[in-house]
Design a protein around this motif. Sequence first.
Motif, PDB file in Angstrom:
ATOM      1  N   SER A  67      -3.420  -5.743   3.808  1.00 55.43           N
ATOM      2  CA  SER A  67      -4.001  -6.227   2.501  1.00 55.43           C
ATOM      3  C   SER A  67      -2.737  -6.598   1.510  1.00 55.43           C
ATOM      4  CB  SER A  67      -5.029  -5.624   1.896  1.00 55.43           C
ATOM      5  OG  SER A  67      -4.662  -4.266   1.323  1.00 55.43           O
ATOM      6  N   PRO A  68      -2.728  -7.504   0.816  1.00 55.05           N
ATOM      7  CA  PRO A  68      -1.568  -7.779  -0.226  1.00 55.05           C
ATOM      8  C   PRO A  68      -1.518  -6.437  -1.250  1.00 55.05           C
ATOM      9  CG  PRO A  68      -2.456  -9.955   0.323  1.00 55.05           C
ATOM     10  CD  PRO A  68      -3.365  -8.786   0.687  1.00 55.05           C
ATOM     11  N   ASP A  69      -2.922  -5.990  -1.665  1.00 53.92           N
ATOM     12  CA  ASP A  69      -2.763  -4.750  -2.626  1.00 53.92           C
ATOM     13  C   ASP A  69      -2.439  -3.557  -1.881  1.00 53.92           C
ATOM     14  OD1 ASP A  69      -5.030  -4.317  -1.012  1.00 53.92           O
ATOM     15  OD2 ASP A  69      -6.287  -4.757  -2.806  1.00 53.92           O
ATOM     16  N   GLY A  70      -2.134  -3.637  -0.780  1.00 52.96           N
ATOM     17  CA  GLY A  70      -1.755  -2.214  -0.268  1.00 52.96           C
ATOM     18  C   GLY A  70      -2.772  -1.246   0.153  1.00 52.96           C
ATOM     19  N   ALA A  71      -3.999  -1.694   0.027  1.00 49.01           N
ATOM     20  CA  ALA A  71      -5.172  -0.714   0.316  1.00 49.01           C
ATOM     21  C   ALA A  71      -5.738  -0.670   1.725  1.00 49.01           C
ATOM     22  CB  ALA A  71      -6.427  -1.183  -0.702  1.00 49.01           C
ATOM     23  N   TRP A  72      -5.504  -1.659   2.643  1.00 52.49           N
ATOM     24  CA  TRP A  72      -6.156  -1.676   3.853  1.00 52.49           C
ATOM     25  C   TRP A  72      -4.999  -2.349   4.702  1.00 52.49           C
ATOM     26  CZ3 TRP A  72     -11.081  -0.172   4.461  1.00 52.49           C
ATOM     27  CH2 TRP A  72     -12.010  -0.307   3.341  1.00 52.49           C
ATOM     28  N   ARG A 121       3.844   8.845  11.045  1.00 56.23           N
ATOM     29  CA  ARG A 121       2.449   9.164  10.808  1.00 56.23           C
ATOM     30  C   ARG A 121       1.444   8.089  11.674  1.00 56.23           C
ATOM     31  NH1 ARG A 121      -1.861   9.120   5.678  1.00 56.23           N
ATOM     32  NH2 ARG A 121      -3.638  10.368   6.623  1.00 56.23           N
ATOM     33  N   ARG A 122       0.639   8.666  12.616  1.00 53.49           N
ATOM     34  CA  ARG A 122      -0.349   7.777  13.274  1.00 53.49           C
ATOM     35  C   ARG A 122      -1.484   8.033  13.144  1.00 53.49           C
ATOM     36  NH1 ARG A 122       1.456   5.301  17.284  1.00 53.49           N
ATOM     37  NH2 ARG A 122      -0.717   5.053  18.183  1.00 53.49           N
ATOM     38  N   PHE A 123      -2.180   6.613  13.069  1.00 53.78           N
ATOM     39  CA  PHE A 123      -3.678   6.301  12.716  1.00 53.78           C
ATOM     40  C   PHE A 123      -4.071   6.070  14.253  1.00 53.78           C
ATOM     41  CE2 PHE A 123      -3.535   4.386   8.320  1.00 53.78           C
ATOM     42  CZ  PHE A 123      -3.065   5.923   7.878  1.00 53.78           C
ATOM     43  N   THR A 156     -13.447  -5.908  18.537  1.00 52.12           N
ATOM     44  CA  THR A 156     -13.991  -5.519  17.249  1.00 52.12           C
ATOM     45  C   THR A 156     -12.562  -5.496  16.364  1.00 52.12           C
ATOM     46  OG1 THR A 156     -12.579  -3.157  17.430  1.00 52.12           O
ATOM     47  CG2 THR A 156     -15.169  -3.416  17.969  1.00 52.12           C
ATOM     48  N   VAL A 157     -12.716  -5.607  15.003  1.00 45.20           N
ATOM     49  CA  VAL A 157     -11.905  -5.270  14.005  1.00 45.20           C
ATOM     50  C   VAL A 157     -12.026  -3.993  13.174  1.00 45.20           C
ATOM     51  CG1 VAL A 157     -10.920  -6.403  11.605  1.00 45.20           C
ATOM     52  CG2 VAL A 157     -12.184  -7.865  13.321  1.00 45.20           C
ATOM     53  N   HIS A 158     -10.862  -3.152  13.621  1.00 42.99           N
ATOM     54  CA  HIS A 158     -10.702  -1.970  13.202  1.00 42.99           C
ATOM     55  C   HIS A 158      -9.900  -1.725  11.863  1.00 42.99           C
ATOM     56  CE1 HIS A 158     -11.761   1.984  14.327  1.00 42.99           C
ATOM     57  NE2 HIS A 158     -10.642   2.414  13.777  1.00 42.99           N
ATOM     58  N   LEU A 159     -10.456  -0.867  10.839  1.00 52.23           N
ATOM     59  CA  LEU A 159      -9.917  -1.151   9.492  1.00 52.23           C
ATOM     60  C   LEU A 159      -9.392   0.530   9.163  1.00 52.23           C
ATOM     61  CD1 LEU A 159     -12.675  -2.863   7.710  1.00 52.23           C
ATOM     62  CD2 LEU A 159     -10.793  -3.906   8.742  1.00 52.23           C
ATOM     63  N   TRP A 160      -8.303   0.689   8.291  1.00 53.07           N
ATOM     64  CA  TRP A 160      -7.875   1.790   8.022  1.00 53.07           C
ATOM     65  C   TRP A 160      -7.705   1.821   6.521  1.00 53.07           C
ATOM     66  CZ3 TRP A 160      -6.419   0.105  12.742  1.00 53.07           C
ATOM     67  CH2 TRP A 160      -6.569   1.147  13.724  1.00 53.07           C
ATOM     68  N   ARG A 161      -8.246   2.609   5.761  1.00 48.69           N
ATOM     69  CA  ARG A 161      -7.946   2.706   4.286  1.00 48.69           C
ATOM     70  C   ARG A 161      -6.590   3.568   4.308  1.00 48.69           C
ATOM     71  NH1 ARG A 161      -9.870   1.159  -0.927  1.00 48.69           N
ATOM     72  NH2 ARG A 161     -12.002   1.033  -0.017  1.00 48.69           N
ATOM     73  N   LEU A 162      -5.629   2.775   3.420  1.00 48.85           N
ATOM     74  CA  LEU A 162      -4.311   3.433   3.157  1.00 48.85           C
ATOM     75  C   LEU A 162      -4.443   4.108   1.779  1.00 48.85           C
ATOM     76  CD1 LEU A 162      -1.849   0.289   4.468  1.00 48.85           C
ATOM     77  CD2 LEU A 162      -2.860   2.412   5.852  1.00 48.85           C
ATOM     78  N   TRP A 163      -3.719   5.418   1.878  1.00 51.40           N
ATOM     79  CA  TRP A 163      -3.377   6.024   2.945  1.00 51.40           C
ATOM     80  C   TRP A 163      -4.141   7.108   3.521  1.00 51.40           C
ATOM     81  CZ3 TRP A 163       0.560   3.662   5.736  1.00 51.40           C
ATOM     82  CH2 TRP A 163       1.329   2.641   5.360  1.00 51.40           C
ATOM     83  N   SER A 164      -5.358   7.312   3.198  1.00 48.80           N
ATOM     84  CA  SER A 164      -6.223   8.353   3.560  1.00 48.80           C
ATOM     85  C   SER A 164      -6.312   8.515   5.062  1.00 48.80           C
ATOM     86  CB  SER A 164      -7.588   8.397   2.944  1.00 48.80           C
ATOM     87  OG  SER A 164      -8.243   7.022   3.329  1.00 48.80           O
ATOM     88  N   GLY A 165      -6.224   7.474   5.695  1.00 47.40           N
ATOM     89  CA  GLY A 165      -6.641   7.253   7.160  1.00 47.40           C
ATOM     90  C   GLY A 165      -8.141   7.000   7.508  1.00 47.40           C
TER      91      GLY A 165
END
Length: 340
Positions: free
Chosen positions: A189-194, A175-177, A203-212
């Motif tokens: 992130s160690p909690d698996g959220a980001w 799956r691609r972001f 820039t710093v680009h962020l993805w919320r896992l696994w919603s994208g």
Amino acid sequence: MTDTGTTPIAQWRVDVDDYVQVLEVCRDQGQAVIGSLGGDAALIDVDDGSATALERHEMGVLSAAWSSDGSRVAVGGQDGCVRIYDRTGAAQGLVDTSAWVTALAWSPNAPVLAVGAGRHLLITDHDGALLHDFDDQPSTVTAVAWSADGSRVGATAYGGIGWHDVVGPRTGRRRRFDWKGSLLSLAMSPDGAWACAGAQDATVHLWRLWSGKDLSMSGYPSKIERIGFRHDSRWLAVACLGEITVWDFGGKGPAGTAPAAASGHDKHIEDLDWDPSGKSVATGGGDGRTIVWAAPTRAGQDLSPVTALESDAATSRLRWVSDNSLLVGRADGGLVKLAV
């Protein structure tokens, strides 16, 4: 910067042949692996500095990683080789690729290694036997990271992150972001959220896992190569030129907040690392300065230096051994253990 009033004490020093490009620590085993742009590689006992030489990578060492249980260490170089050793330095396996080995990462819960080499993402077992070859990366892989549960591997390249399933019924799928730009670094992130990536476009680009769902933190003056989460996922440290910023991921995340920040380096920051307790974060710069900063307690505050050390040689890499000791690699090939 202001006077911290304390100076770290050097406990030992070892040297390799050139600029320290790679430094990774296995705290549970009391060992470090070091690699230079000249090609030297070695295992280091962090207590006394004794070294065990590893096979040279004649065109330079680019990457290294410890397995989650500390039983294996992998080292990759410009020669296209990944060499896998046990903790005594005995050779256990070889992965021969056709491209520079830019990134290595072991699964957090299995003896499985991810290798970024050219446009390939390779997955091997603990002795280097090939399990998967995701050979359709859109461009050169710049960083790799595992999901917190060890089921997926993320690989950054120009165009975004590709998440590859390596465990379970979806094994082999991707799956691609997507993101139009060049990503240079990747931190989970160690909690698996980001999933957070530093980019060439400042820039710093962020993805919320696994919603994208994604967002960007912009306004930096240059590309972002060094980022790192604290162990509890609350804070993300970002280095850009001589400034460190620390973003608050508590609550709903960093959107709409200002980072904690400080400017303590006269030249660009080469590396950063959180201490095991999360009470402080260290930065090392091209100015030869190594600074330990107290962790922020709220968004937007000014970071305070705890201690600092000046050197004639640029700091190239640093890693914490414990809450009060730090390994510092330098551009002159020196590796120093500091008591802080």
